[in-house]
Design an enzyme around this catalytic site. Structure first.
Site, PDB file in Angstrom:
ATOM      1  N   SER A 150       0.802  -1.225   0.000  1.00  0.00           N
ATOM      2  CA  SER A 150       0.000   0.000   0.000  1.00  0.00           C
ATOM      3  C   SER A 150       0.836   1.275   0.000  1.00  0.00           C
ATOM      4  O   SER A 150       0.353   2.330  -0.390  1.00  0.00           O
ATOM      5  CB  SER A 150      -0.932   0.012   1.207  1.00  0.00           C
ATOM      6  OG  SER A 150      -0.188  -0.136   2.398  1.00  0.00           O
TER       7      SER A 150
ATOM      8  N   ASP B 220      -3.202   8.230   7.732  1.00  0.00           N
ATOM      9  CA  ASP B 220      -4.192   7.331   8.347  1.00  0.00           C
ATOM     10  C   ASP B 220      -3.486   6.476   9.393  1.00  0.00           C
ATOM     11  O   ASP B 220      -2.435   6.865   9.896  1.00  0.00           O
ATOM     12  CB  ASP B 220      -4.952   6.528   7.277  1.00  0.00           C
ATOM     13  CG  ASP B 220      -4.050   5.576   6.491  1.00  0.00           C
ATOM     14  OD1 ASP B 220      -2.907   5.319   6.921  1.00  0.00           O
ATOM     15  OD2 ASP B 220      -4.500   5.079   5.439  1.00  0.00           O
TER      16      ASP B 220
ATOM     17  N   HIS C 272      -0.265   4.845   7.080  1.00  0.00           N
ATOM     18  CA  HIS C 272       0.477   5.457   5.981  1.00  0.00           C
ATOM     19  C   HIS C 272       0.860   6.913   6.250  1.00  0.00           C
ATOM     20  O   HIS C 272       0.026   7.686   6.718  1.00  0.00           O
ATOM     21  CB  HIS C 272      -0.354   5.369   4.700  1.00  0.00           C
ATOM     22  CG  HIS C 272      -0.819   3.972   4.417  1.00  0.00           C
ATOM     23  ND1 HIS C 272      -2.079   3.538   4.752  1.00  0.00           N
ATOM     24  CD2 HIS C 272      -0.174   2.916   3.898  1.00  0.00           C
ATOM     25  CE1 HIS C 272      -2.190   2.255   4.424  1.00  0.00           C
ATOM     26  NE2 HIS C 272      -1.049   1.854   3.908  1.00  0.00           N
TER      27      HIS C 272
END
Ligand SMILES: *[C@@H]1O[C@H](CO)[C@@H](O)[C@H](O)[C@H]1NC(C)=O
Ligand SMILES: *[C@@H]1O[C@H](CO)[C@@H](O)[C@H](O)[C@H]1NC(C)=O
Ligand SMILES: *[C@@H]1O[C@H](CO)[C@@H](O)[C@H](O)[C@H]1NC(C)=O
Ligand SMILES: *[C@@H]1O[C@H](CO)[C@@H](O)[C@H](O)[C@H]1NC(C)=O
Ligand SMILES: *[C@@H]1O[C@H](CO)[C@@H](O)[C@H](O)[C@H]1NC(C)=O
Length: 369
Positions: free
Chosen positions: A41, A324, A327
């Site tokens: 991600s 978040d 990240h």
């Protein structure tokens, strides 16, 4: 000092975005003709959008600071590889495999998939994700297309030899595998020390496959401080501090990876492998860099540690290290990308930085007409 640094970040980020939107030949050719990206991600730019997984973020407020809005990037703005792409002089971001078509693939493809890992089962509790093995299979498909575009296997190979390759894997093999004993039994099968060894052995076979596919300039990102993300602090930390257990696991992995980089560089002299010490980069004194919040997310989190759909995030995003639960913000990505690209310190990049890797020549330059 802190103010100057932050101002610099803001100025650079504002000035770069338009140059990517309005492609101009004034910028000239990029430092490498093509850039291929493998990862999770931290690098995904939309591959998971088309997959049946909860690990996808093509909704607001993701992309609030990105010129194209929510694209599937796990960030408010640009990821570290996006910023590296700019630093290398590319006019456009590298497209996700899921949407890449036509001759655009000659500039490179991004295969990264949120939630994925070195091990095939990693991240599967979120649905379908593309493991490193699957990403390599997709790269093979790209190579076939490049062969048919260039007309000859040997030409394609020469072309692929000149590209830069970035690989960042392993975080999810811990946070979406080893440290989820309710779903995975790896922590029963291996001690954390043994796990780092088997993980990097498997990774090593994958990286050798990438080399066999023609990669000669390879950037390998080490793991950051897995125990210091807001999600890890909430789930594993004691009294609001980092999880030492997760940080220790990341360091064990990094030791193995660093030793792999040494082996690869001594065994394969017609290629170069660069280790990015994301643990060191992530250990920076963020307050001195102008960040005021380093242990909380900028957006409102859902139970999975991602931003809740359609919520309003913090206004002062450049003050936050984390966007978040997992990240970093674009502001912190600016810092890590600049350290990776150009670093005086061998503690950050080893044995050289990305700008020097990009410059290397392995083949005698054949006169081109
Ligand atoms: C997506 O995954 C969920 C959970 O595994 C499953 O129930 C659902 O049928 C899947 N949807 C599709 C379209 O495959
Ligand atoms: C590639 O896809 C984009 C959008 O998905 C489309 O606009 C474009 O025409 C396609 N190009 C080619 C060469 O197929
Ligand atoms: C762990 O699970 C895998 C399949 O998910 C199984 O093959 C293996 O035997 C299990 N190992 C242990 C020690 O339970
Ligand atoms: C956590 O905080 C409590 C209360 O302040 C304290 O008694 C305890 O020792 C702390 N635990 C750790 C592991 O620091
Ligand atoms: C490098 O070469 C040594 C000696 O042949 C071998 O033992 C080792 O497995 C090789 N490492 C890699 C990563 O290829």
């Amino acid at each position: 000092m802190a103010c100057v640094m932050k101002l610099l970040v803001v100025v650079i980020s504002l000035s770069w975005v338009p140059s990517m939107q309005h492609s101009s030949s004034v910028l000239g050719e990029p430092e490498v003709p093509c850039f291929f990206i493998f990862g999770d991600s931290l690098a995904d730019c939309g591959n998971n959008n088309v997959l049946n997984t909860t690990a996808k973020v093509n909704y607001e407020p993701y992309g609030i600071d990105f010129p194209y809005g929510p694209t599937g990037r796990f960030c408010n703005g640009r990821t570290t590889v996006d910023i590296l792409t700019e630093l290398l002089g590319f006019e456009n971001y590298i497209p996700p495999f899921a949407y890449a078509n036509g001759s655009a693939i000659l500039r490179g493809v991004n295969y990264a998939s949120g939630g994925s890992g070195i091990r095939r089962e990693t991240g599967m509790t979120t649905g379908t994700v593309l493991s490193m093995g699957k990403q390599l299979k997709n790269h093979r498909k790209t190579i076939m297309r490049i062969v048919s575009m260039l007309g000859k296997k040997s030409l394609a190979r020469k072309y692929l030899n000149k590209c830069l390759y970035s690989v960042g894997m392993g975080s999810n093999d811990y946070i979406n595998n080893y440290f989820l004993p309710q779903y995975y039994n790896t922590s029963q099968e291996y001690t954390v020390e043994e796990y780092a060894v088997v993980l990097v052995e498997q990774y090593s076979r994958q990286i050798l496959r990438l080399y066999e596919y023609g990669a000669k300039k390879v950037v390998l990102g080490g793991l950051g401080l897995l125990g210091c993300t807001p999600a890890a602090i909430a789930s594993y930390g004691t009294n609001g501090s980092c999880s030492e257990e997760l940080n220790y696991a990341a360091q064990l992995f990094n030791q193995q990876l660093l030793s792999l980089v040494d082996q690869l560089n001594s065994n394969l002299t017609d290629a170069k492998f660069v280790y990015i010490n994301n643990y060191e980069i992530g250990s920076a004194n963020t307050a001195a860099l102008g960040f005021t919040v380093s242990d909380a997310a900028c957006c409102t989190l859902n139970s999975g540690g991602l931003c809740e759909v359609d919520t309003t995030p913090c206004q002062n995003r450049a003050d936050y290290v984390f966007w978040d639960g997992y990240h970093p913000t674009e502001a912190f990505n600016m810092y890590s990308a600049s350290k990776s690209y150009s670093s005086d310190e061998s503690a950050d990049t080893y044995p050289m930085d990305v700008s020097h890797l990009a410059e290397l020549e392995f083949n005698p330059v054949v006169a081109e007409m």
